[in-house]
Scaffold this active site. Structure first.
Site, PDB file in Angstrom:
ATOM      1  N   ALA A 184       0.790  -1.225   0.000  1.00  0.00           N
ATOM      2  CA  ALA A 184       0.000   0.000   0.000  1.00  0.00           C
ATOM      3  C   ALA A 184       0.829   1.285   0.000  1.00  0.00           C
ATOM      4  O   ALA A 184       0.510   2.243  -0.693  1.00  0.00           O
ATOM      5  CB  ALA A 184      -0.917  -0.019   1.218  1.00  0.00           C
ATOM      6  N   ASN A 254       2.461  -9.913  -0.735  1.00  0.00           N
ATOM      7  CA  ASN A 254       3.634 -10.500  -1.390  1.00  0.00           C
ATOM      8  C   ASN A 254       4.285 -11.603  -0.540  1.00  0.00           C
ATOM      9  O   ASN A 254       5.432 -11.964  -0.771  1.00  0.00           O
ATOM     10  CB  ASN A 254       4.660  -9.412  -1.718  1.00  0.00           C
ATOM     11  N   HIS A 307       7.211  -2.201  -7.398  1.00  0.00           N
ATOM     12  CA  HIS A 307       7.291  -1.942  -5.954  1.00  0.00           C
ATOM     13  C   HIS A 307       8.203  -0.733  -5.754  1.00  0.00           C
ATOM     14  O   HIS A 307       8.753  -0.173  -6.685  1.00  0.00           O
ATOM     15  CB  HIS A 307       7.949  -3.125  -5.223  1.00  0.00           C
ATOM     16  N   TYR A 309      11.193   0.397  -2.311  1.00  0.00           N
ATOM     17  CA  TYR A 309      12.133   1.143  -3.094  1.00  0.00           C
ATOM     18  C   TYR A 309      13.494   0.476  -3.080  1.00  0.00           C
ATOM     19  O   TYR A 309      13.663  -0.516  -2.369  1.00  0.00           O
ATOM     20  CB  TYR A 309      12.245   2.585  -2.547  1.00  0.00           C
ATOM     21  N   GLU A 382      11.911  -2.585  -8.190  1.00  0.00           N
ATOM     22  CA  GLU A 382      11.816  -1.701  -7.024  1.00  0.00           C
ATOM     23  C   GLU A 382      12.266  -0.323  -7.483  1.00  0.00           C
ATOM     24  O   GLU A 382      13.446  -0.090  -7.748  1.00  0.00           O
ATOM     25  CB  GLU A 382      12.736  -2.192  -5.893  1.00  0.00           C
TER      26      GLU A 382
END
Ligand code: 0X9
Ligand code: ZN
Length: 419
Positions: A184, A254, A307, A309, A382
């Site tokens: 989220a 995930n 995604h 980071y 990411e």
């Protein structure tokens, strides 16, 4: 004593009623382990569910970042100091940051004229605007765009995919499947997916070669309940929103896929951020994504999940440090993406298997797509951090998503010429 009671009541009611989390006095620490023993200590600390590790790469030299509440800071700092682990406080009061950023984002969102038909990258969008943009595209480009509701989230939101074609009417083409926002708080990921959609649909002339032999199926927000909750209540929420116990809500999407489910890097504690779920596919959101993948088995050649980071292009396995037989094929595609981004903006991405680059974590959508849905190229991207990690300023969104698109486009071009 009275204060403690107050805190307990406040924490309890926040959890139960889902009120606003202020993050007042929360600090963010950046820690770089100097050796394997220090790295091991960080791994142990990460098991404490009170410590919110934003990132904890297992490769030495890459730094970890963790958010700690005021009541846990003293003990946390003492633990680091007693093992001579070096750290830096990069944010003394995350509460202030969250409040400022919320205001900024609302300001830029409201600034935008409501007559525009396209999506804006000057602010993070609420889920309703994302849906409205998809509807607008379906209306404006009926020959190239179709929408599907593939399920409902726990709270009843539509899980919607957009299928983008070149409009030639040829059915059952190969597919590139892209999703974002299973976590989220990683707001830049759905923004990245929207940019891909905009490029493929509104900038079709420049990108039609990516739609010649392939259709794209995109699920821009896998976890809309969590996404909305980060906008309205708790900015750093990661999980879904289905209650587990009276006090704990949410499952890490995930960690919820049924491939070596729960074996490693996933928590059995329902309050933990990496909670694996009561069972595999306990969440309507992961079930819907699973079913989508399975209906595309054979057609889908590339699964890309966005995604943040850390600038990684990572691939199976997430459950073991072993590599799949065909790892070099995936690595070649990921490397093309990393090279294209490096050439365009100078940003570095690390390429490798997710266990070897980041950490072992079973139950990920990427492993499932590869192993069970048989999608031969499966990559987790990411996106970069900015700000404290998950909160690039609205002014950075366009720069980040257009850079991401450079990588995605290069990977798709390589795929299209190879498969
Ligand atoms: O831990 C994750 O789920 C991903 N990183 S994040 O910081 N966005 O949470 C990485 C997932 C890599 N893939 C697997 N472990 N299967
Ligand atoms: Zn994530």
């Amino acid at each position: 004593m009275l204060f403690k009671l107050f805190v307990t009541v406040a924490l309890c009611c926040t959890a139960v009623l889902g009120e606003l989390t202020s993050y007042e006095g929360y600090k963010i620490y950046e820690i770089t382990a100097q050796n394997a023993a220090q790295q091991e200590l960080l791994q142990q600390l990460a098991e404490n569910e009170a410590y919110d590790f934003f990132t904890l790469p297992r490769m030495l030299g890459l730094s970890a970042r963790v958010m700690i509440s005021p009541e846990d800071q003293l003990a946390f700092e003492r633990t680091l100091q007693s093992s001579e682990v070096k750290y830096e406080v990069i944010n003394e009061n995350f509460g202030e940051t969250v409040a400022t950023e919320r205001m900024q984002n609302n300001f830029f969102r409201n600034l935008r004229s409501s007559s525009s038909r396209s999506v804006s990258f000057t602010a993070y969008q609420r889920y309703a605007s994302i849906e409205a943009y998809l509807d607008q595209l379906a209306e404006d480009y009926p020959s190239r765009v179709s929408l599907k509701t593939i399920g409902k989230s726990y709270e009843g939101r539509n899980l919607r995919t957009i299928t983008i074609t070149n409009g030639d009417g040829i059915v059952n083409k190969k597919v590139i499947l892209l999703d974002a926002g299973i976590h989220a708080r990683e707001w830049i990921a759905p923004a990245g997916a929207l940019y891909v959609i905009q490029q493929l649909v509104e900038n079709f002339a420049e990108n039609s070669h990516l739609l010649q032999d392939y259709d794209w199926v995109i699920l821009p927000v896998v976890n809309p309940d969590g996404y909305e909750y980060t906008h309205t209540n708790t900015r750093m929420w990661r999980k879904t929103r289905q209650p587990i116990t009276l006090l704990c809500t949410g499952t890490d999407g995930n960690r919820n896929f049924d491939y070596h489910w729960g074996e490693v890097g996933a928590s059995s504690l329902s309050c933990a951020d990496t909670y694996k779920g009561k069972t595999a596919f306990s969440e309507p959101e992961t079930k819907a994504l699973r079913d989508l993948m399975l209906t595309l088995t054979g057609r889908a050649k590339f699964y890309l999940t966005l995604h943040s980071y850390g600038n990684y292009l990572i691939y199976p396995w997430g459950w073991t440090s072993d590599l799949p037989d065909t790892w070099a094929d995936i690595d070649a595609i990921a490397q093309v993406g990393a090279d294209a981004i490096k050439a365009a903006t100078g940003t570095d991405y690390t390429v490798g298997s997710s266990t070897n680059v980041l950490y072992a974590a079973a139950g990920g959508s990427d492993d499932y797509a590869f192993a069970v849905a048989k999608i031969p190229i499966s990559i987790t991207m990411e996106l970069p951090s900015a700000g404290n990690g998950f909160d690039p300023a609205p002014a950075k969104i366009l720069e980040l998503v257009s850079e991401t698109w450079v990588g995605i486009k290069a990977m798709a071009e390589k795929l299209v010429e190879t498969y």
